[in-house]
Scaffold this active site. Sequence first.
Site, PDB file in Angstrom:
ATOM      1  N   VAL A   1      18.021  22.233  11.823  1.00  0.00           N
ATOM      2  CA  VAL A   1      16.696  21.729  11.550  1.00  0.00           C
ATOM      3  C   VAL A   1      15.998  22.475  10.591  1.00  0.00           C
ATOM      4  N   CYS A   2      15.986  23.828  10.777  1.00  0.00           N
ATOM      5  CA  CYS A   2      15.085  24.765  10.071  1.00  0.00           C
ATOM      6  C   CYS A   2      15.312  24.592   8.635  1.00  0.00           C
TER       7      CYS A   2
ATOM      8  N   GLY B   1      -2.547  17.289  16.356  1.00  0.00           N
ATOM      9  CA  GLY B   1      -3.015  18.480  15.552  1.00  0.00           C
ATOM     10  C   GLY B   1      -2.284  19.760  15.819  1.00  0.00           C
ATOM     11  N   GLY B   2      -1.168  19.572  15.831  1.00  0.00           N
ATOM     12  CA  GLY B   2      -0.352  20.899  15.893  1.00  0.00           C
ATOM     13  C   GLY B   2       0.206  21.422  14.765  1.00  0.00           C
TER      14      GLY B   2
ATOM     15  N   GLU C   1      -6.266  14.408  17.510  1.00  0.00           N
ATOM     16  CA  GLU C   1      -5.573  15.201  18.478  1.00  0.00           C
ATOM     17  C   GLU C   1      -6.304  14.914  19.668  1.00  0.00           C
TER      18      GLU C   1
ATOM     19  N   ARG D   1       8.304  18.179  19.855  1.00  0.00           N
ATOM     20  CA  ARG D   1       9.706  18.097  19.712  1.00  0.00           C
ATOM     21  C   ARG D   1      10.433  18.108  21.210  1.00  0.00           C
TER      22      ARG D   1
ATOM     23  N   ALA E   1      12.281  29.251  14.854  1.00  0.00           N
ATOM     24  CA  ALA E   1      13.686  29.685  14.383  1.00  0.00           C
ATOM     25  C   ALA E   1      13.951  31.160  14.740  1.00  0.00           C
TER      26      ALA E   1
ATOM     27  N   HIS F   1      -4.586  50.637   0.013  1.00  0.00           N
ATOM     28  CA  HIS F   1      -5.594  49.937  -0.249  1.00  0.00           C
ATOM     29  C   HIS F   1      -5.591  49.307  -1.869  1.00  0.00           C
TER      30      HIS F   1
HETATM   31  P1  FAD Z   1      18.240  23.398  15.228  1.00  0.00           P
HETATM   32  O1  FAD Z   1      17.557  24.207  13.903  1.00  0.00           O
HETATM   33  O2  FAD Z   1      17.627  22.350  15.551  1.00  0.00           O
HETATM   34  O3  FAD Z   1      19.767  23.307  14.813  1.00  0.00           O
HETATM   35  C1  FAD Z   1      20.604  22.377  15.686  1.00  0.00           C
HETATM   36  C2  FAD Z   1      21.919  21.814  15.149  1.00  0.00           C
HETATM   37  O4  FAD Z   1      22.646  21.391  16.062  1.00  0.00           O
HETATM   38  C3  FAD Z   1      21.549  20.699  14.266  1.00  0.00           C
HETATM   39  O5  FAD Z   1      22.115  20.960  12.892  1.00  0.00           O
HETATM   40  C4  FAD Z   1      22.269  19.319  14.848  1.00  0.00           C
HETATM   41  O6  FAD Z   1      22.702  18.481  14.066  1.00  0.00           O
HETATM   42  C5  FAD Z   1      23.286  19.992  15.542  1.00  0.00           C
HETATM   43  N1  FAD Z   1      23.742  19.375  16.720  1.00  0.00           N
HETATM   44  C6  FAD Z   1      22.983  18.720  18.007  1.00  0.00           C
HETATM   45  N2  FAD Z   1      23.931  18.279  18.580  1.00  0.00           N
HETATM   46  C7  FAD Z   1      25.309  18.298  18.243  1.00  0.00           C
HETATM   47  C8  FAD Z   1      26.639  18.260  18.580  1.00  0.00           C
HETATM   48  N3  FAD Z   1      26.870  17.513  19.720  1.00  0.00           N
HETATM   49  N4  FAD Z   1      27.613  18.585  17.575  1.00  0.00           N
HETATM   50  C9  FAD Z   1      27.324  19.127  16.734  1.00  0.00           C
HETATM   51  N5  FAD Z   1      26.216  19.450  16.054  1.00  0.00           N
HETATM   52  C10 FAD Z   1      25.183  19.201  16.753  1.00  0.00           C
HETATM   53  N6  FAD Z   1      10.050  27.372  13.044  1.00  0.00           N
HETATM   54  C11 FAD Z   1       9.835  28.470  12.623  1.00  0.00           C
HETATM   55  O7  FAD Z   1      10.124  29.454  13.266  1.00  0.00           O
HETATM   56  N7  FAD Z   1       9.057  28.563  11.250  1.00  0.00           N
HETATM   57  C12 FAD Z   1       8.615  27.436  10.792  1.00  0.00           C
HETATM   58  O8  FAD Z   1       8.073  27.690   9.811  1.00  0.00           O
HETATM   59  C13 FAD Z   1       9.095  26.197  11.274  1.00  0.00           C
HETATM   60  N8  FAD Z   1       8.917  25.181  10.399  1.00  0.00           N
HETATM   61  C14 FAD Z   1       9.274  23.768  10.966  1.00  0.00           C
HETATM   62  C15 FAD Z   1       8.859  22.858  10.403  1.00  0.00           C
HETATM   63  C16 FAD Z   1       9.376  21.631  10.868  1.00  0.00           C
HETATM   64  C17 FAD Z   1       8.962  20.172   9.888  1.00  0.00           C
HETATM   65  C18 FAD Z   1       9.914  21.504  12.097  1.00  0.00           C
HETATM   66  C19 FAD Z   1      10.483  19.909  12.421  1.00  0.00           C
HETATM   67  C20 FAD Z   1      10.314  22.766  12.542  1.00  0.00           C
HETATM   68  C21 FAD Z   1      10.043  23.901  12.270  1.00  0.00           C
HETATM   69  N9  FAD Z   1      10.288  24.910  12.927  1.00  0.00           N
HETATM   70  C22 FAD Z   1       9.766  26.140  12.338  1.00  0.00           C
HETATM   71  C23 FAD Z   1      11.027  24.829  14.003  1.00  0.00           C
HETATM   72  C24 FAD Z   1      12.511  25.466  13.805  1.00  0.00           C
HETATM   73  O9  FAD Z   1      13.096  24.278  13.106  1.00  0.00           O
HETATM   74  C25 FAD Z   1      13.218  25.331  15.143  1.00  0.00           C
HETATM   75  O10 FAD Z   1      12.858  26.095  16.085  1.00  0.00           O
HETATM   76  C26 FAD Z   1      14.846  25.957  14.827  1.00  0.00           C
HETATM   77  O11 FAD Z   1      15.531  25.097  13.708  1.00  0.00           O
HETATM   78  C27 FAD Z   1      15.527  25.879  16.137  1.00  0.00           C
HETATM   79  O12 FAD Z   1      16.879  26.259  15.775  1.00  0.00           O
HETATM   80  P2  FAD Z   1      17.987  25.880  16.676  1.00  0.00           P
HETATM   81  O13 FAD Z   1      19.139  26.756  16.219  1.00  0.00           O
HETATM   82  O14 FAD Z   1      17.826  26.038  18.076  1.00  0.00           O
HETATM   83  O15 FAD Z   1      18.291  24.592  16.356  1.00  0.00           O
HETATM   84  P1  NAD Z   2       3.002  20.653  18.537  1.00  0.00           P
HETATM   85  O1  NAD Z   2       3.319  20.940  19.948  1.00  0.00           O
HETATM   86  O2  NAD Z   2       2.883  22.130  17.864  1.00  0.00           O
HETATM   87  O3  NAD Z   2       1.802  19.860  18.395  1.00  0.00           O
HETATM   88  C1  NAD Z   2       1.628  18.604  18.833  1.00  0.00           C
HETATM   89  C2  NAD Z   2       0.347  18.304  19.038  1.00  0.00           C
HETATM   90  O4  NAD Z   2       0.381  16.647  19.351  1.00  0.00           O
HETATM   91  C3  NAD Z   2      -0.306  18.876  20.178  1.00  0.00           C
HETATM   92  O5  NAD Z   2      -1.649  19.521  19.715  1.00  0.00           O
HETATM   93  C4  NAD Z   2      -0.585  17.942  21.272  1.00  0.00           C
HETATM   94  O6  NAD Z   2      -1.720  18.086  22.081  1.00  0.00           O
HETATM   95  C5  NAD Z   2      -0.845  16.646  20.275  1.00  0.00           C
HETATM   96  N1  NAD Z   2      -0.479  15.296  20.900  1.00  0.00           N
HETATM   97  C6  NAD Z   2       0.494  15.083  21.774  1.00  0.00           C
HETATM   98  N2  NAD Z   2       0.476  13.752  21.961  1.00  0.00           N
HETATM   99  C7  NAD Z   2      -0.601  13.202  21.553  1.00  0.00           C
HETATM  100  C8  NAD Z   2      -1.165  11.698  21.455  1.00  0.00           C
HETATM  101  N3  NAD Z   2      -0.575  10.689  21.911  1.00  0.00           N
HETATM  102  N4  NAD Z   2      -2.245  11.781  20.411  1.00  0.00           N
HETATM  103  C9  NAD Z   2      -2.724  12.868  19.908  1.00  0.00           C
HETATM  104  N5  NAD Z   2      -2.480  14.129  20.020  1.00  0.00           N
HETATM  105  C10 NAD Z   2      -1.177  14.191  20.576  1.00  0.00           C
HETATM  106  O7  NAD Z   2       4.312  19.906  17.981  1.00  0.00           O
HETATM  107  P2  NAD Z   2       4.500  19.392  16.337  1.00  0.00           P
HETATM  108  O8  NAD Z   2       3.438  19.907  15.549  1.00  0.00           O
HETATM  109  O9  NAD Z   2       5.378  18.367  16.575  1.00  0.00           O
HETATM  110  O10 NAD Z   2       5.613  20.726  16.152  1.00  0.00           O
HETATM  111  C11 NAD Z   2       6.730  20.489  17.060  1.00  0.00           C
HETATM  112  C12 NAD Z   2       7.287  22.090  17.020  1.00  0.00           C
HETATM  113  O11 NAD Z   2       8.014  22.666  16.178  1.00  0.00           O
HETATM  114  C13 NAD Z   2       6.059  23.351  17.255  1.00  0.00           C
HETATM  115  O12 NAD Z   2       5.636  23.379  18.732  1.00  0.00           O
HETATM  116  C14 NAD Z   2       6.872  24.413  17.009  1.00  0.00           C
HETATM  117  O13 NAD Z   2       7.499  24.938  17.887  1.00  0.00           O
HETATM  118  C15 NAD Z   2       7.813  23.932  15.884  1.00  0.00           C
HETATM  119  N6  NAD Z   2       7.083  23.965  14.450  1.00  0.00           N
HETATM  120  C16 NAD Z   2       6.807  25.412  14.009  1.00  0.00           C
HETATM  121  C17 NAD Z   2       6.355  25.767  12.774  1.00  0.00           C
HETATM  122  C18 NAD Z   2       6.119  26.905  12.414  1.00  0.00           C
HETATM  123  O14 NAD Z   2       6.799  28.120  13.015  1.00  0.00           O
HETATM  124  N7  NAD Z   2       5.376  27.187  11.456  1.00  0.00           N
HETATM  125  C19 NAD Z   2       6.108  24.579  11.961  1.00  0.00           C
HETATM  126  C20 NAD Z   2       6.558  23.247  12.549  1.00  0.00           C
HETATM  127  C21 NAD Z   2       6.996  23.272  13.604  1.00  0.00           C
END
Ligand code: FAD
Ligand code: NAD
Length: 471
Positions: A44-45, A183-184, A205, A273, A321, A445
């Site tokens: 996903v990352c 608003g997360g 939110e 998530r 991540a 600085h």
């Molecule tokens: P994932 O990255 O979710 O990878 C899991 C993999 O397993 C996937 O490719 C999936 O397809 C595969 N898989 C699942 N089931 C199977 C199966 N049965 N067989 C084979 N493959 C399978 N985190 C940060 O730290 N910084 C950020 O800036 C940040 N930004 C984000 C922005 C968004 C929009 C999103 C959605 C997430 C963000 N995150 C961020 C969160 C971060 O992406 C996740 O915490 C991280 O990817 C988790 O890593 P993981 O290795 O646990 O799993």
């Molecule tokens: P989040 O948990 O950060 O935020 C979700 C927000 O939605 C919360 O504030 C919650 O109170 C609100 N909410 C829940 N149900 C609602 C409803 N019915 N109506 C209105 N508000 C509601 O989740 P996210 O933004 O979906 O991100 C998921 C996760 O992915 C994060 O928690 C984080 O772990 C990871 N992520 C990390 C980064 C980063 O590290 N910069 C960036 C994106 C995602």
Amino acid sequence: MAEANKTGLAVVGGGPGGYAAAFLAADLGLDVTLIDEQPNPGGVCLYRGCIPSKALLHAAKVITEAREADHFGVQFGEPKIDLDRLRSWKDSVVAKMTSGLGQLSKARKVRYVQGRAALLDAHTLEVRNAQEARKIAFEHAILATGSRPATLPNFDLNSQRVWDSTAALELPWVPKSLLVVGGGYIGLELGQVYAALGTKVTVVEMMPTLLPGVDADLVQPLHKRLEKQFAAIHLNTKVGSAKETKSGIQVRFEGEGAGKEQTFEAVLVAVGRKPNSEVPGLENTRVKKTSRGYIEVDPQRRTAEPSLFAIGDVAGEPMLAHKASHEGRLAVEVIRGSKAQFEPLAIPAVVFTDPEIAWCGLTETQAKEQNRDVKIARFPWAASGRATTLNRSDGVTKLVLDAETEQILGVGLAGPSAGELIAEGVLAVEMGALAKDLALCIHPHPTLSETLMEAAEALYGTSTHIYRPKK
Ligand code: FAD
Ligand code: NAD
């Protein structure tokens, strides 16, 4: 069925947890098979999370900075956005990083199997793809299957106008209006991207603040800026009903923001998530799940089935991540016989909005909840030369200190580059540094890093750039 393979370590899921584990295991001499549905590792990352969102946030930052340059007499005019080129640049960033991981995987002789894995028993996987199904016998396996967006039944409309984060990152079009539900992290990061591209963004939110749980003084500078950039921010508000009409998605809010029905061209649902813990065949093992659906693990990331480990988003919060990678590497060390445990004092968290918000270790909110006796040392960025040269004096740096020993237990930052600056905080917390240590380290600085030193000095009433004598 293709010929059966045997491997020492099978890693299911090629995200930052899975590939970091697989690469370390290979570096340490284990025979490793990494399984994921994508042609290259990344998860996903890289494919639909951290990397594409940060690429788009970079573009948003450039647009916003160009607009704000007017403040010091530099005018660029309104930006022209070529959405196709922006999208293909973002895609090229993803392709570069994921193909790089593919090459690193090959160089390390990690066996990469593309397909979906199911567990036949505690020592056998079956991996299927369009061409074949193959059995893989393993000694140990690490489950790193990650997470997926949570959904809301209201928005189960089967409409192109209802987006999750994956759809929003595809940049399908720039809607005139966008409702962001939640608003997360995701709602605010991607909300700011679309606002910079010209969309009128409304956030709902359900909790009383944006980024609930984050210290209020860190959220405030972002909230203030978003009030100017977004069309509306409704707190304590939920979506009561939603339906698709010709012109968009018509919603009715419930709670503080309730009013007339409103129609939005698109809706981004970003309400958290869910762990991908429904790995097929898991029921054939002794693995247990928590009440919230995560795979249950001990401090060494072992599941209840001795041959199986779980790490990353599927094994619990925070879903970040770097937490996944750290756990993945730890699990490999444990498999090799180490007694190490997952016991970080400071997992950094960064919200990559503008301003960025970053924190690590104990927060002020947690200290209050736990009734811990702490002192807070703060340095406002209005007193920072560097922040002023950047025309951004809206930030703050703070230290959460043990009231008696002045040991740094947590650090919080709000402002541009907070995500880079927090690394010093992580080091300070993990090394057991005292406020005095930070105050006595010479910081370059003019940089924003001086705000960490001056926050520590502020504790003693001796910060050079603020006059606040100790009472
Ligand atoms: P994932 O990255 O979710 O990878 C899991 C993999 O397993 C996937 O490719 C999936 O397809 C595969 N898989 C699942 N089931 C199977 C199966 N049965 N067989 C084979 N493959 C399978 N985190 C940060 O730290 N910084 C950020 O800036 C940040 N930004 C984000 C922005 C968004 C929009 C999103 C959605 C997430 C963000 N995150 C961020 C969160 C971060 O992406 C996740 O915490 C991280 O990817 C988790 O890593 P993981 O290795 O646990 O799993
Ligand atoms: P989040 O948990 O950060 O935020 C979700 C927000 O939605 C919360 O504030 C919650 O109170 C609100 N909410 C829940 N149900 C609602 C409803 N019915 N109506 C209105 N508000 C509601 O989740 P996210 O933004 O979906 O991100 C998921 C996760 O992915 C994060 O928690 C984080 O772990 C990871 N992520 C990390 C980064 C980063 O590290 N910069 C960036 C994106 C995602």
